[in-house]
Design a protein around this motif. Structure first.
Motif, PDB file in Angstrom:
ATOM      1  N   ASN A   1       0.816  -1.220   0.000  1.00  0.00           N
ATOM      2  CA  ASN A   1       0.000   0.000   0.000  1.00  0.00           C
ATOM      3  C   ASN A   1       0.853   1.275   0.000  1.00  0.00           C
ATOM      4  O   ASN A   1       0.704   2.139   0.865  1.00  0.00           O
ATOM      5  CB  ASN A   1      -0.952  -0.003   1.203  1.00  0.00           C
ATOM      6  CG  ASN A   1      -1.914  -1.158   1.192  1.00  0.00           C
ATOM      7  OD1 ASN A   1      -2.671  -1.331   0.230  1.00  0.00           O
ATOM      8  ND2 ASN A   1      -1.875  -1.984   2.228  1.00  0.00           N
ATOM      9  N   GLN A   2       1.736   1.375  -0.986  1.00  0.00           N
ATOM     10  CA  GLN A   2       2.593   2.547  -1.120  1.00  0.00           C
ATOM     11  C   GLN A   2       2.443   3.123  -2.521  1.00  0.00           C
ATOM     12  O   GLN A   2       2.140   2.404  -3.477  1.00  0.00           O
ATOM     13  CB  GLN A   2       4.064   2.197  -0.859  1.00  0.00           C
ATOM     14  CG  GLN A   2       4.343   1.548   0.489  1.00  0.00           C
ATOM     15  CD  GLN A   2       4.115   2.480   1.671  1.00  0.00           C
ATOM     16  OE1 GLN A   2       3.992   3.703   1.504  1.00  0.00           O
ATOM     17  NE2 GLN A   2       4.052   1.919   2.872  1.00  0.00           N
ATOM     18  N   ALA A   3       2.684   4.412  -2.641  1.00  0.00           N
ATOM     19  CA  ALA A   3       2.604   5.078  -3.940  1.00  0.00           C
ATOM     20  C   ALA A   3       3.640   6.193  -4.015  1.00  0.00           C
ATOM     21  O   ALA A   3       3.847   6.929  -3.045  1.00  0.00           O
ATOM     22  CB  ALA A   3       1.203   5.657  -4.171  1.00  0.00           C
ATOM     23  N   GLY A   4       4.326   6.296  -5.149  1.00  0.00           N
ATOM     24  CA  GLY A   4       5.249   7.398  -5.405  1.00  0.00           C
ATOM     25  C   GLY A   4       6.479   7.417  -4.524  1.00  0.00           C
ATOM     26  O   GLY A   4       6.998   8.492  -4.217  1.00  0.00           O
ATOM     27  N   LEU A   5       6.978   6.238  -4.106  1.00  0.00           N
ATOM     28  CA  LEU A   5       8.142   6.191  -3.225  1.00  0.00           C
ATOM     29  C   LEU A   5       9.310   5.474  -3.894  1.00  0.00           C
ATOM     30  O   LEU A   5       9.117   4.574  -4.710  1.00  0.00           O
ATOM     31  CB  LEU A   5       7.795   5.462  -1.920  1.00  0.00           C
ATOM     32  CG  LEU A   5       6.777   6.136  -0.992  1.00  0.00           C
ATOM     33  CD1 LEU A   5       6.591   5.295   0.255  1.00  0.00           C
ATOM     34  CD2 LEU A   5       7.211   7.544  -0.627  1.00  0.00           C
ATOM     35  N   HIS A   6      10.512   5.875  -3.501  1.00  0.00           N
ATOM     36  CA  HIS A   6      11.749   5.202  -3.912  1.00  0.00           C
ATOM     37  C   HIS A   6      12.308   4.531  -2.657  1.00  0.00           C
ATOM     38  O   HIS A   6      12.766   5.200  -1.726  1.00  0.00           O
ATOM     39  CB  HIS A   6      12.749   6.213  -4.468  1.00  0.00           C
ATOM     40  CG  HIS A   6      13.910   5.581  -5.153  1.00  0.00           C
ATOM     41  ND1 HIS A   6      14.694   6.265  -6.069  1.00  0.00           N
ATOM     42  CD2 HIS A   6      14.444   4.338  -5.084  1.00  0.00           C
ATOM     43  CE1 HIS A   6      15.652   5.459  -6.522  1.00  0.00           C
ATOM     44  NE2 HIS A   6      15.522   4.296  -5.919  1.00  0.00           N
TER      45      HIS A   6
ATOM     46  N   ARG B   1       2.153   1.483  -6.409  1.00  0.00           N
ATOM     47  CA  ARG B   1       1.890   2.267  -7.620  1.00  0.00           C
ATOM     48  C   ARG B   1       2.936   3.369  -7.743  1.00  0.00           C
ATOM     49  O   ARG B   1       3.231   4.064  -6.765  1.00  0.00           O
ATOM     50  CB  ARG B   1       0.475   2.866  -7.553  1.00  0.00           C
ATOM     51  CG  ARG B   1       0.111   3.790  -8.697  1.00  0.00           C
ATOM     52  CD  ARG B   1      -1.369   4.155  -8.633  1.00  0.00           C
ATOM     53  NE  ARG B   1      -1.764   4.644  -7.313  1.00  0.00           N
ATOM     54  CZ  ARG B   1      -1.621   5.905  -6.904  1.00  0.00           C
ATOM     55  NH1 ARG B   1      -1.062   6.805  -7.700  1.00  0.00           N
ATOM     56  NH2 ARG B   1      -2.024   6.248  -5.689  1.00  0.00           N
ATOM     57  N   ASP B   2       3.523   3.493  -8.936  1.00  0.00           N
ATOM     58  CA  ASP B   2       4.506   4.552  -9.213  1.00  0.00           C
ATOM     59  C   ASP B   2       5.663   4.512  -8.206  1.00  0.00           C
ATOM     60  O   ASP B   2       6.083   5.542  -7.678  1.00  0.00           O
ATOM     61  CB  ASP B   2       3.840   5.933  -9.169  1.00  0.00           C
ATOM     62  CG  ASP B   2       2.665   6.041 -10.129  1.00  0.00           C
ATOM     63  OD1 ASP B   2       2.806   5.569 -11.276  1.00  0.00           O
ATOM     64  OD2 ASP B   2       1.618   6.592  -9.739  1.00  0.00           O
ATOM     65  N   CYS B   3       6.171   3.325  -7.944  1.00  0.00           N
ATOM     66  CA  CYS B   3       7.233   3.148  -6.954  1.00  0.00           C
ATOM     67  C   CYS B   3       8.495   2.549  -7.582  1.00  0.00           C
ATOM     68  O   CYS B   3       8.443   1.920  -8.642  1.00  0.00           O
ATOM     69  CB  CYS B   3       6.774   2.225  -5.828  1.00  0.00           C
ATOM     70  SG  CYS B   3       5.601   2.962  -4.668  1.00  0.00           S
ATOM     71  N   ILE B   4       9.604   2.757  -6.896  1.00  0.00           N
ATOM     72  CA  ILE B   4      10.857   2.061  -7.174  1.00  0.00           C
ATOM     73  C   ILE B   4      11.242   1.331  -5.895  1.00  0.00           C
ATOM     74  O   ILE B   4      11.353   1.955  -4.832  1.00  0.00           O
ATOM     75  CB  ILE B   4      11.983   3.031  -7.576  1.00  0.00           C
ATOM     76  CG1 ILE B   4      11.590   3.828  -8.830  1.00  0.00           C
ATOM     77  CG2 ILE B   4      13.290   2.279  -7.817  1.00  0.00           C
ATOM     78  CD1 ILE B   4      12.546   4.959  -9.148  1.00  0.00           C
TER      79      ILE B   4
END
Length: 364
Positions: free
Chosen positions: A182-187, A207-210
């Motif tokens: 449940n993470q989004a937009g994180l590196h 979503r949108d993670c590295i």
């Protein structure tokens, strides 16, 4: 997909992961309680699967529930046998609380939670524990419960908190396994301090993670098993896995995986840089592209093992000729070493979106 069929597939995949984890117990070191931690993890996995069978009672017929029940009992027996083999001084036997070890038939009407609420109460019956037999010459010993949620660090909550740096490096030093969800937009980059938390791993709902998990598995032990599920527009460097990797519901992403076995379900538009010692399996997938593992992630062990990255079996393509659901990346499409060594680890001032764009996500 019909819920009954979806759960059947999920159940079979979960059983395969648990069986592999049980098979790996002999190779887990008994030093510092590592083997016991691995046993506890398998116990928790069996409990979770049993709870899921109960939750699915509304749409699974009684025959299927009986089959699920027998399969779970088989897992319990297999774990008992393995524990007895690796810890010969203590004989373990599964026993359900309040049932004197009697196996509960989840297909029987009297145990159907829809017909007789409370007959198969989760708190009373669905938490299998390995209990030692009584020995008059030895003191009693018990397998401790997994730590309660309230006493363990919530790494996902910590990861979500705003930080000065755009890159999060959760230690996982107190964890038994890696679980990011449940993470989004994180590196997210796992440091070497997570090397003891590789009994299993899971990445879900990203979503949108590295996410880069290569460091702890290269410097420590590989994951015994890994599950990737419901991930979109992300780059996942999964590290090394000695057992199976289950990949489900991934879209518009790039994966880097080293594993003994890879099973891929319901994915679309995914590039996989892979080192696999068996044929990768895909099912209900489209737009899959495969390439060999980048050199910067290779170890001496990997170099000595045959890589069957391009020997893909499509279980939903039974016709003669090549499946249209997968292909290999051309030399011009493969990301070069500079991307993996300089861009993926993160550059000063670069946002997650900018880094994803440099690696080709969203996929063009």
């Amino acid at each position: 997909m019909d819920p009954k069929q979806r759960f059947y597939r999920h159940f079979q995949d979960s059983v395969a992961v648990l069986q592999d984890q049980i098979d790996q117990l002999e190779s887990v070191s008994a030093v510092a309680g590592e083997r016991q931690e691995a046993i506890d993890h398998v116990l928790a996995g069996i409990t979770k699967l049993q709870n899921e069978v109960t939750d699915a009672a509304d749409y699974t017929p009684s025959y299927d529930r009986r089959q699920y029940s027998e399969t779970i009992k088989g897992l319990q027996d297999k774990l008992n046998e393995m524990v007895a083999r690796v810890t010969p001084k203590t004989r373990f036997q599964f026993k359900r609380a309040g049932t004197s070890g009697v196996h509960v038939d989840m297909g029987a009407p009297e145990n159907d939670p829809r017909l007789n609420p409370g007959s198969f109460a989760r708190n009373a019956h669905t938490s299998p524990r390995a209990e030692p037999s009584k020995e008059p010459t030895e003191s009693d010993d018990t397998v401790s419960e997994l730590p309660k949620t309230s006493t363990t660090r919530d790494y996902n909550e910590e990861i979500s908190k705003p930080g000065l740096s755009g890159i999060r490096k959760p230690s996982f030093s107190m964890a038994k396994n890696i679980g990011i969800s449940n993470q989004a937009g994180l590196h997210i980059i796992l440091p070497s301090s997570a090397a003891r938390a590789t009994s299993s791993g899971s990445l879900t709902d990203l979503r949108d993670c590295i996410v880069d998990m290569s460091v702890p598995t290269a410097q420590g032990k590989p994951f015994l098993g890994l599950a990737l599920k419901d991930i979109s527009n992300s780059l996942i460097v999964a590290g090394r896995v000695s057992g199976p990797v289950h990949i489900t519901g991934i879209s518009d992403s790039i994966l880097v995986v080293t594993a003994r076995q890879v099973r891929i379900h319901e994915c679309k538009n995914v590039d996989i840089y892979l080192h696999c010692s068996s044929h990768p399996i895909i099912e209900d997938c489209t737009g899959m592209r495969f390439a060999p593992l980048p050199k910067c992630y290779m170890t001496e062990t990997d170099s000595a093992t045959e890589n069957q990255w391009d020997q893909v079996d499509d279980f939903k393509w039974l016709k003669a000729g090549h499946s249209p659901n997968w292909t290999t990346l051309s030399a011009a499409q493969v990301l070069d070493d500079e991307i993996w060594t300089k861009v993926v680890p993160g550059q000063p001032g670069a946002s997650v979106g900018e880094t994803l764009k440099k690696v080709g996500i969203p996929r063009r």
